[in-house]
Scaffold this motif. Structure first.
Motif, PDB file in Angstrom:
ATOM      1  N   LEU A  30      -7.261  -7.573  -2.246  1.00  0.00           N
ATOM      2  CA  LEU A  30      -5.959  -8.015  -1.725  1.00  0.00           C
ATOM      3  C   LEU A  30      -5.865  -7.753  -0.214  1.00  0.00           C
ATOM      4  O   LEU A  30      -5.334  -8.582   0.533  1.00  0.00           O
ATOM      5  N   ARG A  31      -6.420  -6.614   0.208  1.00  0.00           N
ATOM      6  CA  ARG A  31      -6.416  -6.303   1.652  1.00  0.00           C
ATOM      7  C   ARG A  31      -7.268  -7.311   2.409  1.00  0.00           C
ATOM      8  O   ARG A  31      -6.885  -7.808   3.457  1.00  0.00           O
ATOM      9  N   LEU A  32      -8.419  -7.641   1.809  1.00  0.00           N
ATOM     10  CA  LEU A  32      -9.343  -8.597   2.436  1.00  0.00           C
ATOM     11  C   LEU A  32      -8.687  -9.965   2.598  1.00  0.00           C
ATOM     12  O   LEU A  32      -8.916 -10.679   3.577  1.00  0.00           O
ATOM     13  N   LEU A  33      -7.859 -10.322   1.622  1.00  0.00           N
ATOM     14  CA  LEU A  33      -7.188 -11.630   1.669  1.00  0.00           C
ATOM     15  C   LEU A  33      -5.860 -11.568   2.446  1.00  0.00           C
ATOM     16  O   LEU A  33      -5.079 -12.513   2.383  1.00  0.00           O
ATOM     17  N   SER A  34      -5.630 -10.444   3.087  1.00  0.00           N
ATOM     18  CA  SER A  34      -4.385 -10.228   3.854  1.00  0.00           C
ATOM     19  C   SER A  34      -3.137 -10.340   2.971  1.00  0.00           C
ATOM     20  O   SER A  34      -2.100 -10.831   3.414  1.00  0.00           O
ATOM     21  N   LEU A  35      -3.293  -9.937   1.717  1.00  0.00           N
ATOM     22  CA  LEU A  35      -2.139  -9.934   0.804  1.00  0.00           C
ATOM     23  C   LEU A  35      -1.695  -8.486   0.554  1.00  0.00           C
ATOM     24  O   LEU A  35      -1.525  -8.053  -0.589  1.00  0.00           O
ATOM     25  N   ASP A  36      -1.518  -7.769   1.647  1.00  0.00           N
ATOM     26  CA  ASP A  36      -1.200  -6.338   1.537  1.00  0.00           C
ATOM     27  C   ASP A  36       0.074  -6.083   0.738  1.00  0.00           C
ATOM     28  O   ASP A  36       0.213  -5.052   0.074  1.00  0.00           O
ATOM     29  N   GLY A  37       1.003  -7.019   0.793  1.00  0.00           N
ATOM     30  CA  GLY A  37       2.278  -6.850   0.079  1.00  0.00           C
ATOM     31  C   GLY A  37       2.111  -6.791  -1.433  1.00  0.00           C
ATOM     32  O   GLY A  37       2.974  -6.251  -2.136  1.00  0.00           O
ATOM     33  N   LEU A  38       1.009  -7.370  -1.930  1.00  0.00           N
ATOM     34  CA  LEU A  38       0.793  -7.382  -3.390  1.00  0.00           C
ATOM     35  C   LEU A  38       0.079  -6.122  -3.882  1.00  0.00           C
ATOM     36  O   LEU A  38      -0.099  -5.944  -5.090  1.00  0.00           O
ATOM     37  N   GLN A  39      -0.346  -5.277  -2.950  1.00  0.00           N
ATOM     38  CA  GLN A  39      -1.051  -4.052  -3.361  1.00  0.00           C
ATOM     39  C   GLN A  39      -0.118  -3.152  -4.178  1.00  0.00           C
ATOM     40  O   GLN A  39       1.074  -3.073  -3.909  1.00  0.00           O
ATOM     41  N   GLN A  40      -0.701  -2.518  -5.158  1.00  0.00           N
ATOM     42  CA  GLN A  40       0.076  -1.665  -6.059  1.00  0.00           C
ATOM     43  C   GLN A  40      -0.671  -0.367  -6.327  1.00  0.00           C
ATOM     44  O   GLN A  40      -1.888  -0.313  -6.173  1.00  0.00           O
ATOM     45  N   VAL A  41       0.073   0.618  -6.788  1.00  0.00           N
ATOM     46  CA  VAL A  41      -0.584   1.788  -7.391  1.00  0.00           C
ATOM     47  C   VAL A  41      -0.661   1.434  -8.876  1.00  0.00           C
ATOM     48  O   VAL A  41       0.246   1.734  -9.650  1.00  0.00           O
ATOM     49  N   TRP A  42      -1.715   0.725  -9.256  1.00  0.00           N
ATOM     50  CA  TRP A  42      -1.763   0.052 -10.561  1.00  0.00           C
ATOM     51  C   TRP A  42      -1.571   1.002 -11.739  1.00  0.00           C
ATOM     52  O   TRP A  42      -0.980   0.614 -12.745  1.00  0.00           O
ATOM     53  N   LEU A  43      -2.091   2.213 -11.623  1.00  0.00           N
ATOM     54  CA  LEU A  43      -1.939   3.155 -12.740  1.00  0.00           C
ATOM     55  C   LEU A  43      -0.863   4.208 -12.452  1.00  0.00           C
ATOM     56  O   LEU A  43      -0.703   5.158 -13.204  1.00  0.00           O
ATOM     57  N   GLY A  44      -0.138   4.020 -11.344  1.00  0.00           N
ATOM     58  CA  GLY A  44       0.887   4.998 -10.996  1.00  0.00           C
ATOM     59  C   GLY A  44       2.286   4.407 -10.935  1.00  0.00           C
ATOM     60  O   GLY A  44       3.261   5.139 -10.816  1.00  0.00           O
ATOM     61  N   ASN A  45       2.376   3.095 -11.034  1.00  0.00           N
ATOM     62  CA  ASN A  45       3.669   2.432 -10.984  1.00  0.00           C
ATOM     63  C   ASN A  45       4.181   2.222 -12.412  1.00  0.00           C
ATOM     64  O   ASN A  45       3.510   1.583 -13.239  1.00  0.00           O
ATOM     65  N   GLN A  46       5.349   2.751 -12.694  1.00  0.00           N
ATOM     66  CA  GLN A  46       5.872   2.684 -14.074  1.00  0.00           C
ATOM     67  C   GLN A  46       6.053   1.249 -14.569  1.00  0.00           C
ATOM     68  O   GLN A  46       6.003   1.002 -15.765  1.00  0.00           O
ATOM     69  N   LYS A  47       6.277   0.325 -13.642  1.00  0.00           N
ATOM     70  CA  LYS A  47       6.543  -1.058 -14.067  1.00  0.00           C
ATOM     71  C   LYS A  47       5.272  -1.803 -14.462  1.00  0.00           C
ATOM     72  O   LYS A  47       5.322  -2.717 -15.283  1.00  0.00           O
TER      73      LYS A  47
END
Lengths: 59, 329
Positions: free
Chosen positions: B172-189
């Motif tokens: 996602l960083r490589l594609l300049s989509l920084d806004g979509l980055q998540q803490v995938w296993l740390g975000n309750q949602k």
């Protein structure tokens, strides 16, 4: 109504109901509570009913 | 050399013999037959006995024990066991964490089953009907996750979901989509869906190969005949392929629902431990925590009874909903 139109309509309705049931399961998960769990179980029952209604024609 | 042969039985002879002494003859013939039948039954019972004994010792007794222990309060270690009746079940009604685990289990069951079965059927139909170049390679690649241990899969996905150096956030960083980055296993949602993706990845190949083998056994003439009638590939799939592999689909669906409950436990345990803050807890992991970490064995067994009843009921309903006469072709 033509048979083909009726079939297409039925398929569309079934697809919509299935999508609605899955969406309901996903959205009802977030607030924790027995009411939401019952909604999720009802959606699961809806999916099973849909499967049964599809299968009944070919039983 | 002389030989003595019995005269061939004539219809009249046979009739007269049986007419002469019907009861004596039949009872004389019947007695050894009955004895042989009884001996056969005894032999079958003796052969079945080891299997039945093992089934009773390892299946029936532990299951009954789960039901029995759900009526007690016990730490799991001390000799003190107190009968509390249905108190454990009454506590379940007020336990928010149990409700959350139940909701997560139902969500995983529905989402993972729909996605895995849908994608498995779709990929199997494409691999079987379309002459794809390198389809054996695709099949091999998709089947690999099933060979791996679930803990290895959990490790792979933990690395993929890593917040800093993970494949997902890195891409996602490589594609300049920084806004979509998540803490995938740390975000309750999103944590539960991160686990769901790992579950789908693990089981997709197995079910795809199963469906491919059933689809490959459908005679080609049926497809040729339907094509001559003007059926499109989609129509062929719904009118021909799906009904002809229905028995396989039915079995795998029932089997998958039961295995999804178990698989979710292993992946949750290895990837998130039920966190963050219990948002990825499923029924089996919650039962394990209560019985073996929280020293509430009786309460854990009450959760076990709920899991048993739920899995049994859903499997029964799926089996009933999908029952139909098998098609011969």
């Amino acid at each position: 109504m033509k048979e083909s139109t009726r079939t297409a309509l039925l398929v569309a309705v079934r697809t919509l109901v299935a999508a609605a049931c899955v969406t309901l399961v996903v959205t009802a998960r977030t607030p924790v509570g027995w009411g939401n769990l019952l909604v999720m179980l009802a959606a699961l029952a809806g999916l099973l009913a849909l499967l049964a209604s599809y299968n009944r024609r070919l039983r | 050399m002389t030989t003595s042969a019995a005269p061939p039985p004539s219809p009249t002879n046979g009739a007269s013999k049986s007419d002469a002494a019907p009861s004596a003859g039949s009872s004389r013939r019947g007695a050894p037959a009955r004895a042989r039948r009884r001996a056969d039954t005894r032999f079958v019972l003796v052969c079945l006995l080891p299997a039945l004994a093992l089934f009773a010792v390892f299946m029936i007794v532990p299951t009954m024990n789960v039901f029995r222990m759900s009526l007690y309060t016990w730490s799991g270690f001390s000799p003190d066991m107190r009968f509390v009746g249905l108190d454990n079940f009454r506590h379940l009604l007020d336990d928010k964490q149990f409700v959350r685990a139940f909701q997560n289990t139902v969500a995983l069951l529905v989402v993972v089953t729909v996605v895995t079965m849908g994608m498995g059927l779709f990929l199997a139909a494409i691999m079987t009907r379309q002459r794809l170049r390198g389809r054996n390679l695709y099949r091999f690649v998709l089947y690999i996750p099933n060979v791996l241990s679930v803990v290895v899969i959990a490790a792979i996905f933990s690395a993929v979901y890593d917040q800093e150096n993970g494949l997902l956030n890195g891409t996602l960083r490589l594609l300049s989509l920084d806004g979509l980055q998540q803490v995938w296993l740390g975000n309750q949602k999103v944590v539960l869906y991160s686990v769901a993706i790992a579950m789908v990845w693990q089981s997709l190949g197995y079910y795809m190969v199963l469906y491919m083998s059933s689809m490959a056994s459908i005679p080609e003439e049926l497809y040729e005949a339907s094509a001559l009638d003007g059926a499109s590939p989609a129509r062929q799939f719904f009118a021909l392929t799906l009904p002809l592999i229905w028995e396989n689909l039915r079995t795998t669906l029932t089997f998958f629902i039961m295995s999804a409950v178990n698989l979710s436990f292993v992946l949750v345990r290895a990837m998130t431990g039920g966190g963050p803050d219990g948002s990825s807890e499923v029924l089996l992991s919650y039962m394990y925590k209560q019985a073996y970490t929280n020293s509430s064995y009786g309460y854990g067994m009450a959760i076990g009874v709920v899991i048993f009843a739920f899995s049994f009921l859903v499997s029964l309903l799926v089996s009933r909903a999908t029952r139909r006469e098998p098609l011969q072709f």
